[in-house]
Every structure is written in C-alpha cells, then in structure tokens.
Design a protein around this motif. Structure first.
Motif, PDB file in Angstrom:
ATOM      1  N   THR A 139      41.140  41.982  48.944  1.00 43.44           N
ATOM      2  CA  THR A 139      41.799  42.961  49.816  1.00 43.44           C
ATOM      3  C   THR A 139      42.660  42.249  50.863  1.00 43.44           C
ATOM      4  OG1 THR A 139      39.933  42.955  51.344  1.00 43.44           O
ATOM      5  CG2 THR A 139      39.866  44.556  49.543  1.00 43.44           C
ATOM      6  N   PRO A 140      43.563  42.991  51.517  1.00 39.48           N
ATOM      7  CA  PRO A 140      44.391  42.386  52.574  1.00 39.48           C
ATOM      8  C   PRO A 140      43.556  41.769  53.704  1.00 39.48           C
ATOM      9  CG  PRO A 140      45.316  44.497  51.914  1.00 39.48           C
ATOM     10  CD  PRO A 140      43.986  44.376  51.226  1.00 39.48           C
ATOM     11  N   ASP A 141      42.364  42.304  53.962  1.00 40.07           N
ATOM     12  CA  ASP A 141      41.513  41.701  55.002  1.00 40.07           C
ATOM     13  C   ASP A 141      40.510  40.709  54.423  1.00 40.07           C
ATOM     14  OD1 ASP A 141      39.861  43.506  53.757  1.00 40.07           O
ATOM     15  OD2 ASP A 141      38.973  44.284  55.610  1.00 40.07           O
ATOM     16  N   LEU A 179      43.407  37.708  38.609  1.00 44.49           N
ATOM     17  CA  LEU A 179      43.359  37.744  40.072  1.00 44.49           C
ATOM     18  C   LEU A 179      44.268  38.870  40.551  1.00 44.49           C
ATOM     19  CD1 LEU A 179      42.784  36.449  42.914  1.00 44.49           C
ATOM     20  CD2 LEU A 179      44.770  34.978  42.495  1.00 44.49           C
ATOM     21  N   LEU A 180      43.756  39.724  41.420  1.00 42.73           N
ATOM     22  CA  LEU A 180      44.584  40.751  42.061  1.00 42.73           C
ATOM     23  C   LEU A 180      44.535  40.549  43.571  1.00 42.73           C
ATOM     24  CD1 LEU A 180      46.259  43.360  42.198  1.00 42.73           C
ATOM     25  CD2 LEU A 180      44.104  44.642  42.223  1.00 42.73           C
ATOM     26  N   GLU A 181      45.692  40.283  44.163  1.00 37.75           N
ATOM     27  CA  GLU A 181      45.777  40.165  45.620  1.00 37.75           C
ATOM     28  C   GLU A 181      46.282  41.493  46.190  1.00 37.75           C
ATOM     29  OE1 GLU A 181      47.111  35.770  46.572  1.00 37.75           O
ATOM     30  OE2 GLU A 181      47.973  36.426  44.665  1.00 37.75           O
ATOM     31  N   MET A 209      32.553  41.684  49.727  1.00 35.97           N
ATOM     32  CA  MET A 209      32.053  40.420  50.261  1.00 35.97           C
ATOM     33  C   MET A 209      33.188  39.660  50.968  1.00 35.97           C
ATOM     34  SD  MET A 209      30.449  37.151  48.195  1.00 35.97           S
ATOM     35  CE  MET A 209      28.926  37.993  47.763  1.00 35.97           C
ATOM     36  N   PRO A 210      32.998  39.306  52.254  1.00 37.97           N
ATOM     37  CA  PRO A 210      34.022  38.490  52.917  1.00 37.97           C
ATOM     38  C   PRO A 210      34.241  37.188  52.136  1.00 37.97           C
ATOM     39  CG  PRO A 210      32.375  39.251  54.497  1.00 37.97           C
ATOM     40  CD  PRO A 210      31.857  39.596  53.132  1.00 37.97           C
ATOM     41  N   LEU A 211      35.496  36.862  51.864  1.00 33.37           N
ATOM     42  CA  LEU A 211      35.794  35.626  51.130  1.00 33.37           C
ATOM     43  C   LEU A 211      35.183  34.412  51.815  1.00 33.37           C
ATOM     44  CD1 LEU A 211      39.446  35.434  49.784  1.00 33.37           C
ATOM     45  CD2 LEU A 211      37.308  35.460  48.505  1.00 33.37           C
TER      46      LEU A 211
END
Lengths: 182, 182
Positions: free
Chosen positions: A53-55, A126-128, A149-151
């Motif tokens: 996700t963007p965040d 991979l999807l950004e 999950m936070p990267l």
C-alpha cells in the motif's frame, strides 16, 4: 554423467483426485538401465501477489489450510483459470481475496510449484500503490481474513517463522532480491 | 471472522498414488454453512541441507525432475524414513546424494511442503565444515550430479533464477536470516 538423458517410455492416466489429474510417466534411468514409474500431478499454474500500500503495508491473508489443519499467513493468490494471463489472474485473486487493486505491476519471476511431482508453476507479482477498492468475493471453500503488515516488521516476522507456505517464502526471496535488500 | 472454525465432518480414503496416500476431508465452512471435500495428500516429512565446505562452497545437486521435465539445481535432500530423526535424515540424504558429511549442524526451521493439500513438512538444516567422505549411493530412480557453488556467487545465481525448487528457496531465505544477511 548428465549427458545421458532419461528416456520417456510412455505414460498412463491415474485418477482425477480433485485439484489434479494423476499421471504416471515411465522413465528409463540411463545410469542403470532400470525403468521407474514417476508420479506427475497435472494442474493449472498459480499466482501469488506482493501487494504494497502507499503507506508501506503488505497485504496478507490468513486462512485455515486443510493440508496441515492450521491457519497460515500467506501472500494472496491462487490457481489461474484456463488460458488466463498470469497478471490478470494475480489481479483477480488479489481482488477476490482482499478487495485490493492497483496499476503498478512488476513480474518477479516464477518457481515450479513442486518440480518433483507437479507440472505447474507459481508466478510471483509485485503490486505497488495497492488500494482497497472492492468487497471481497470468496469461493464456497474459502474463509479468509485480510492482515495488513507494516513492511518495516516483515523481517522480524520472517525470523519468527510467520509465513508457512513455501511459495510465499519463494516470492519474498524474489522481492528482497528485486529491491536490493539481498 | 476467524473465531469461527471449520468443522471436520469426516474423512474418506482415496487411492495410493505412489509417494502419497490420497485422503479427502469433508469440512463445513462456518462462513456459509456449506460442506466442501478437501484433498489431503498424506506423506512423510522431508529434509533439505545447506552444506557449506571449509573453502566456502555450497554443495548442490542437479537432477532431472519428472514433474517439470527439466533439470533443476537444488539443495540436497529427500523424504525422511518412518520414525527417522530429521537431522539423521539430513545427514543420510546428504551422504547418499553427494558423499559429503560433517559435524557442525544447525536447525534452520521447517516449512509445510504445501499447506493447501499436503500434511508433510520440510525441515531445513545447515551443515558447516562439510567434507567429501563417502561415495554417493543413489536410489534406482535417481541420477544426480553434484555442483559446487562458491558462496560468493550465490546471490548472483539467485538473481538469475538458478534455483527452481520452492523448498530450496525457502531454506535459502532462512539461511540469509540466520546469517543476518537479511
């Protein structure tokens, strides 16, 4: 030694066992001249998706897996339909299982599902900039919980053995290579 | 959602298809009350081994895999015998397939072979100071070439997609974590 090759003597059909058509390949071992009957499970290729996700959260799915009779934490994914493009399958499975979608797709390569006895491959995508845009749409045989999950926590969870699907681990290895973390 | 659990309604035997006993589990989905027949292939656990020599080479095996009908490059390993300890199985498979052995063993964890439809796990072992001490001893259905890869070349080969077995990639991911390269 490897210049000698196995000879394919013939094939026979086994039963369809749900998910797979069983086939047996009769192979002549050039090392000893003996013939062996080798199991091959024929099935469709599959996909899994690293959606970020963007965040900077990774979109994961938690679900009960019948093979090991336990919940697993995995990348979203699933079997490709017949003649389906792997990127379209990745987008479809991500949308169905998590409701996320997006436009910034990168192919991370493929790995055999299990080269010993399966003919299928798993394609890693991979999807950004993944965004929640849809409701989920599950098959009758599915019950799935979406986990964000936070990267920044990913390596810690890996160290703890959080991911219990080899295709998820294979895709994560590709991701670390792709992003030069390895 | 996940507080609801699948109900195990019963099981039925399917055929033995070589390598596996086929079983079907009838499971009631708490999300929709529908019963589904789930495939479970019952088989023994397996092992694979990251064996590293004193001069920093990784011991790999190249072999023709019947599922994908191509050669693969993999970590040595194979199925555990009934009641066999996973470390002893790792030492046995390494010795049989490559002739290498050693004493400095570290367990790197396990991963389900495929949690979707298999009940087996793959146990990852690291062997340091691996030395060639034996002749190889192959099964009738095997033909294996030993490949020594400099550890310094490992990431380059990974980037090129050299390893085509998901259990090898899962073990390598554990190795990179264990050695703090990730």
């Amino acid at each position: 030694m490897m210049h000698k090759e196995w000879t394919h003597l013939g094939e026979e059909d086994g039963p369809n066992i749900k998910l797979f058509d069983v086939r047996y390949h009769h192979m002549l071992n050039p090392r000893n001249g003996k013939s062996e009957k080798m199991l091959v499970l024929h099935g469709n290729d599959a996909v899994n998706v690293l959606a970020i996700t963007p965040d900077e959260h990774l979109v994961l799915v938690k679900q009960y897996r019948f093979g090991i009779a336990e919940d697993t934490l995995e990348l979203p994914g699933g079997l490709m339909n017949n003649q389906e493009d792997s990127q379209l399958a990745a987008a479809r499975e991500l949308r169905e299982e998590t409701g996320f979608s997006g436009k910034v797709w990168t192919y991370l390569g493929k790995v055999p599902a299990n080269p010993v006895f399966m003919d299928a491959y798993v394609h890693h995508w991979l999807l950004e900039d993944a965004v929640k845009t849809h409701d989920t749409s599950l098959d009758d045989g599915e019950m799935i919980e979406v986990v964000m999950m936070p990267l920044s926590d990913l390596k810690q969870h890996l160290t703890a053995g959080a991911f219990t699907h080899p295709h998820t681990n294979a895709a994560l290895l590709r991701y670390f290579i792709h992003t030069h973390q390895l």
